[in-house]
Write an enzyme that holds these catalytic residues in place. Structure first.
Site, PDB file in Angstrom:
ATOM      1  N   LYS A 111       0.837  -1.213   0.000  1.00  8.27           N
ATOM      2  CA  LYS A 111       0.000   0.000   0.000  1.00  8.27           C
ATOM      3  C   LYS A 111       0.865   1.254   0.000  1.00  8.27           C
ATOM      4  O   LYS A 111       0.526   2.242  -0.651  1.00  8.27           O
ATOM      5  CB  LYS A 111      -0.926   0.015   1.217  1.00  8.27           C
ATOM      6  CG  LYS A 111      -2.079  -0.966   1.112  1.00  8.27           C
ATOM      7  CD  LYS A 111      -3.013  -0.798   2.294  1.00  8.27           C
ATOM      8  CE  LYS A 111      -4.043  -1.897   2.363  1.00  8.27           C
ATOM      9  NZ  LYS A 111      -4.774  -1.900   3.631  1.00  8.27           N
ATOM     10  N   LYS A 193      -4.462 -11.462  -6.691  1.00  8.83           N
ATOM     11  CA  LYS A 193      -5.579 -11.685  -5.763  1.00  8.83           C
ATOM     12  C   LYS A 193      -6.736 -10.757  -6.144  1.00  8.83           C
ATOM     13  O   LYS A 193      -6.507  -9.612  -6.521  1.00  8.83           O
ATOM     14  CB  LYS A 193      -5.069 -11.347  -4.353  1.00  8.83           C
ATOM     15  CG  LYS A 193      -6.037 -11.565  -3.243  1.00  8.83           C
ATOM     16  CD  LYS A 193      -5.504 -10.953  -1.956  1.00  8.83           C
ATOM     17  CE  LYS A 193      -5.711  -9.459  -1.932  1.00  8.83           C
ATOM     18  NZ  LYS A 193      -5.403  -8.813  -0.659  1.00  8.83           N
ATOM     19  N   LYS A 196     -10.329  -4.874  -4.682  1.00 12.37           N
ATOM     20  CA  LYS A 196     -10.907  -3.640  -5.208  1.00 12.37           C
ATOM     21  C   LYS A 196      -9.831  -2.764  -5.851  1.00 12.37           C
ATOM     22  O   LYS A 196     -10.022  -2.213  -6.922  1.00 12.37           O
ATOM     23  CB  LYS A 196     -11.587  -2.894  -4.044  1.00 12.37           C
ATOM     24  CG  LYS A 196     -12.369  -1.697  -4.471  1.00 12.37           C
ATOM     25  CD  LYS A 196     -13.709  -2.104  -5.063  1.00 12.37           C
ATOM     26  CE  LYS A 196     -14.397  -0.901  -5.675  1.00 12.37           C
ATOM     27  NZ  LYS A 196     -15.590  -1.252  -6.413  1.00 12.37           N
TER      28      LYS A 196
END
Ligand code: TYM
Length: 326
Positions: A111, A193, A196
């Site tokens: 992230k 994976k 979103k």
């Protein structure tokens, strides 16, 4: 009866990866365990977001969870920010969590790469997650595979805190992950994976036509180039979804048709769409009913938060007593 706790971020629609990796399991476990499920909006604000969108997504997540089978008679559903003890315990855990452990977390590294500037909250994200779980002294945490590393950190936090402040008797249990066979659902690209942020999802509440638009071009067996090539079901992401959604006899039939080139990939996907619609249609109907009754959803979330605040207050009372905090 052991207590389970789990959480989900209100970041966009609930997708079939969330559903198969976690939510469907929660709906089954609620009949065997005391269950607490949290919509973790304070985790969602560790990356840039729109306030108005966040509040409608939080609401939509509550609707989706209830529609997917969480039953307020058997399971407490609540929103994290409505129980302030989560952040209070999180601060306490920050004081015993080694910085190096946080910097090593895979999800933080991934992230952080995507942000222009990285905020401390993103680094401390797993500490808040440890607080979520340990606040209720939960034994089991049903999650998908991507949360296993965070749970290892939660266990370490429990061990450290117990050793320092409750050495006679472990106050916090070490929470264990509960995984399903569908612990890692791949995205429609078949490469990463389902998530979103990768834009490779199918929403649990999507209409059949919208699902088909996504399924049709979705990645299958990469070695099956022509319609006449026999395929290898085990390496095909669509086959994995069949295993999750189709009846065993259908799964067997699909494998045979694929490996003998009896069906092309489109035939196989049409059957998958039918299986998915069979399971997801009733969930979509329940979501429509719930949206028409906002008062009922509100009542469930308020009741859930009230119940959790009582449990959380008692944990904080004992934690503070052991730590010398008035
Ligand atoms: P989140 O919101 O990303 O995902 C919610 C749950 O869905 C699972 N999941 C998947 N499972 C299989 N395949 C996939 N492609 C897939 N994508 C998501 C996740 O593993 C998760 O179980 N940090 C957590 C939220 C959280 C939490 C907690 C979880 C906060 N506090 C305490 C458990 C306990 C998260 O971001 O999940």
């Amino acid at each position: 009866m052991s207590r389970i706790f789990s959480g989900i971020q209100p970041s966009g629609d609930l997708h079939i990866g969330n559903y198969l990796g976690a939510v469907k399991n929660w709906a089954q476990l609620q009949h065997r365990h005391e269950s607490i499920i949290c919509i973790v909006n304070l985790h969602a604000i560790t990356v840039p977001y729109e306030p108005r969108e966040l509040s409608s997504r939080t609401w939509e997540m509550a609707v989706s969870l209830l529609a997917a089978g969480l039953d307020p008679e058997h399971c407490t559903v609540f929103v994290q920010s409505m129980v302030p003890q989560h952040t209070e315990l999180s601060w306490i855990f920050n004081t015993i969590t080694p910085l190096g452990e946080l910097e090593r977390q895979t999800q933080f590294k991934e992230k952080a790469q995507r942000q222009e500037s990285v905020m401390a909250g993103l680094l401390n994200y797993p500490v808040l997650q440890a607080a979520d779980i340990l606040l209720y002294r939960a034994d089991l945490v049903p999650v998908g595979e991507d949360q296993v590393q965070h749970l290892e950190l939660s266990r370490e936090v429990a061990r450290k805190w117990n050793a320092r402040f409750s050495p006679q008797q472990d106050y916090f249990p070490e929470p264990k992950p509960l995984l399903t066979v569908t612990r890692r659902i791949m995205g429609l690209d078949g490469q990463t994976k389902m998530s979103k942020s990768m834009g490779n999802t199918i929403g649990l509440l999507e209409e059949p036509a919208a699902i088909w638009e996504k399924l049709r071009p979705a990645m299958t067996d990469p070695k099956r180039v022509r319609r006449t090539d026999p395929g290898t079901p085990e390496v095909c992401n669509i086959y994995q979804l069949h295993k999750a959604f189709s009846a065993p006899a259908t799964v067997e039939h699909v494998a045979k048709q694929c490996s003998t080139a009896g069906w092309g990939c489109i035939d196989c996907k049409k059957v998958l769409l039918e299986s998915m619609t069979g399971e997801m249609g009733p969930i979509r109907d329940r979501a429509l009913e719930l949206r028409a009754r906002p008062g009922r959803v509100e009542e469930i979330l308020q009741g859930g938060a009230e119940h959790c605040r009582l449990l959380a207050q008692e944990t904080m009372r004992q934690v503070k007593e052991k730590m010398g905090l008035p």
